[in-house]
Design a protein around this motif. Sequence first.
Motif, PDB file in Angstrom:
ATOM      1  N   GLN A   1      -2.781  -5.218   5.585  1.00  0.00           N
ATOM      2  CA  GLN A   1      -1.834  -4.108   5.672  1.00  0.00           C
ATOM      3  C   GLN A   1      -2.502  -2.848   6.186  1.00  0.00           C
ATOM      4  OE1 GLN A   1       0.352  -2.944   2.110  1.00  0.00           O
ATOM      5  NE2 GLN A   1       1.949  -2.004   3.358  1.00  0.00           N
ATOM      6  N   ASP A   2      -3.541  -2.388   5.498  1.00  0.00           N
ATOM      7  CA  ASP A   2      -4.273  -1.208   5.957  1.00  0.00           C
ATOM      8  C   ASP A   2      -5.327  -1.656   6.962  1.00  0.00           C
ATOM      9  OD1 ASP A   2      -3.328   1.171   4.245  1.00  0.00           O
ATOM     10  OD2 ASP A   2      -3.640  -0.425   2.768  1.00  0.00           O
TER      11      ASP A   2
ATOM     12  N   SER B   1      -1.724   2.252  11.978  1.00  0.00           N
ATOM     13  CA  SER B   1      -2.864   2.192  11.064  1.00  0.00           C
ATOM     14  C   SER B   1      -2.531   1.437   9.780  1.00  0.00           C
ATOM     15  CB  SER B   1      -3.344   3.603  10.710  1.00  0.00           C
ATOM     16  OG  SER B   1      -2.294   4.360  10.132  1.00  0.00           O
ATOM     17  N   ARG B   2      -1.237   1.275   9.490  1.00  0.00           N
ATOM     18  CA  ARG B   2      -0.817   0.559   8.284  1.00  0.00           C
ATOM     19  C   ARG B   2       0.514  -0.134   8.555  1.00  0.00           C
ATOM     20  NH1 ARG B   2      -0.017   3.920   2.839  1.00  0.00           N
ATOM     21  NH2 ARG B   2      -2.299   3.779   2.787  1.00  0.00           N
TER      22      ARG B   2
ATOM     23  N   SER C   1       0.823  -1.222   0.000  1.00  0.00           N
ATOM     24  CA  SER C   1       0.000   0.000   0.000  1.00  0.00           C
ATOM     25  C   SER C   1       0.849   1.261   0.000  1.00  0.00           C
ATOM     26  CB  SER C   1      -0.921   0.023   1.231  1.00  0.00           C
ATOM     27  OG  SER C   1      -1.848  -1.030   1.188  1.00  0.00           O
ATOM     28  N   ASN C   2       2.083   1.146   0.493  1.00  0.00           N
ATOM     29  CA  ASN C   2       2.973   2.306   0.541  1.00  0.00           C
ATOM     30  C   ASN C   2       3.670   2.566  -0.789  1.00  0.00           C
ATOM     31  OD1 ASN C   2       2.701   2.828   3.461  1.00  0.00           O
ATOM     32  ND2 ASN C   2       3.697   0.840   3.675  1.00  0.00           N
TER      33      ASN C   2
ATOM     34  N   PRO D   1       2.850  -5.695   3.456  1.00  0.00           N
ATOM     35  CA  PRO D   1       1.653  -6.508   3.665  1.00  0.00           C
ATOM     36  C   PRO D   1       1.963  -7.884   4.231  1.00  0.00           C
ATOM     37  CG  PRO D   1       2.226  -6.473   1.343  1.00  0.00           C
ATOM     38  CD  PRO D   1       3.146  -5.501   2.025  1.00  0.00           C
TER      39      PRO D   1
ATOM     40  N   GLU E   1       3.739  -4.807  14.376  1.00  0.00           N
ATOM     41  CA  GLU E   1       3.365  -5.623  13.219  1.00  0.00           C
ATOM     42  C   GLU E   1       3.318  -7.096  13.587  1.00  0.00           C
ATOM     43  OE1 GLU E   1       5.150  -2.642   9.748  1.00  0.00           O
ATOM     44  OE2 GLU E   1       6.205  -4.501  10.230  1.00  0.00           O
TER      45      GLU E   1
END
Length: 403
Positions: free
Chosen positions: A142-143, A166-167, A113-114, A171, A234
Motif C-alpha cells: 500500500q505505502d 505514493s499510497r 494505511s488511510n 491495500p 493502482e
Amino acid sequence: MTRFTIASFNVKNLIGPDQEYYEYQSYTPEEYAWKADWMADQILSMDADIIGFQEIFDKSALEEIIRECDARGATLNDAVVPGPEKRYHRKAIFRKLGFTPYADAALAFAPNSNDKGKPGHRRPGVAILSRFGFEGAPEIIQDLETPIKVPLKDLGSDEAGHFTLSRLSRPILKARVPVDGITITVFNCHLKSKLGEFITPKGADGPAEADLTKYDPVGRAMGAMRAALRRMAEAWVLRREIVEELNQGRPVIVMGDFNDGEHAVSSEIISGEVPFKNYAWMLRHDAEHRGDRYSDEENTKIRAAIEKVQLVSAEKLFVRKSLRDMVYTTAFGGVYESIDQIYLSRHFHPDNPNRIGEMEYFSVLNDHLTDGSHAEAPYNKLASDHGQIIAHMRLGPEETDKT
C-alpha cells in the motif's frame, strides 16, 4: 490430483456494532447480528478453501463470524456426513455434503494505511483466509517505498507534468499458498471505486462538487476522471507485482473487487495484453520500408513473451465452456455487471499443454443482490452489495474413466 476452491467476497463494511465507519453510518447491535448471521451462512455455502475478503474494518468481527460459520458447519456435518452408526454405507456420494471447518486455517489481515481510527472517517482493509495456511509471511502492498511518477504528455507540447502515486487507496494483500506441494501466489485487491475524487479548497468545509443543490456536472466529471486515473495506477502497481511472480515461474491467482468490468482499461492492465494471432503481417517497430515486417520466428517469440505473463478471467473461461451468457456480481440503476474478478495465470489455462491444472467450474452467489435504485431494503444495507464468486480448481491431470 487435488481439487480446491478459491473465492472472492466483498462483505460491504464489516465492523462491530455502534461504531461509526463512515459519517453517520453505523450498525445497531440488531443490525450487526443480522449481518453477521447472513455472512456466516454465505461463508458456509461457499465452503471455499481460500477466500479473499474486501471491506474489512474489524479483523475481530471477521474472526467471530468464521467461528460461527464453523459451529454451523459442525451441526451440518452431524446431520449429513455418514458415520458407522448410520445405515447408509456408500459414503463417496456424500463427499460434497460435508463442510470443512476453518479452525486450523490461517487468516491474514491487511489494515488500511488511510484508516486512522477516527469515527466517521474509517477506511477498510482486506483479508485472506486459507485452509492450506501460508508459505512465509503475507505481504501488504500500500505505502510505496518509492512513489510512482507517471509522466504525462500533452499532444501540443513535449510534456505535461506527471501523476504521482505514493499510497494506494486500499491495500493489496499478497500471500503464497501451498497446495499439494505447489505454491500459488494469491493476490487480493480492492481498487479505487468509481466514486468521484474531489478536492477541498484551502479554508473550505468541503469540495464544491459535493453540494448537489449546486450541481456541477463538469466538476463531477473531473472527479470521476481522477478516480479512474487512480484506479488505473493502482492496477499498474498490482500488474508489476504479478509480472515479478510470473517471471519467477510461480503460478498466480488474482482476486478481488476491481471496481471495473473485464474489458475496462484497469482490468486489462492487470491481466496483460491479448496477443495478436500473427505478428508477421505487422510493420516492425524499426521499419525502414513498407514491407519491413516481423518474421515468423519473431512472431513466435513475441506471442510467447506476451502469453507468459498473461492472466485470464475465470468467469470468461466459465462462459466459454458453459451455456451461460452472463454472470453479474453487482446491480445498480438497472445495470448488472461483474466487477468482482478471479484471474488465473497460464498455469491453469486449458489451452496450455504445460498447465499444472485448470478450473473445472465457476459459481456465483448473487440471489441476495437488489438493485440499488429501488427503495432501501434490509439487504441493501446489511447484506453485501456484491455477489460472491468461487472458482473450482483442479491440480494435476484430469481423471479418466477406467471402466
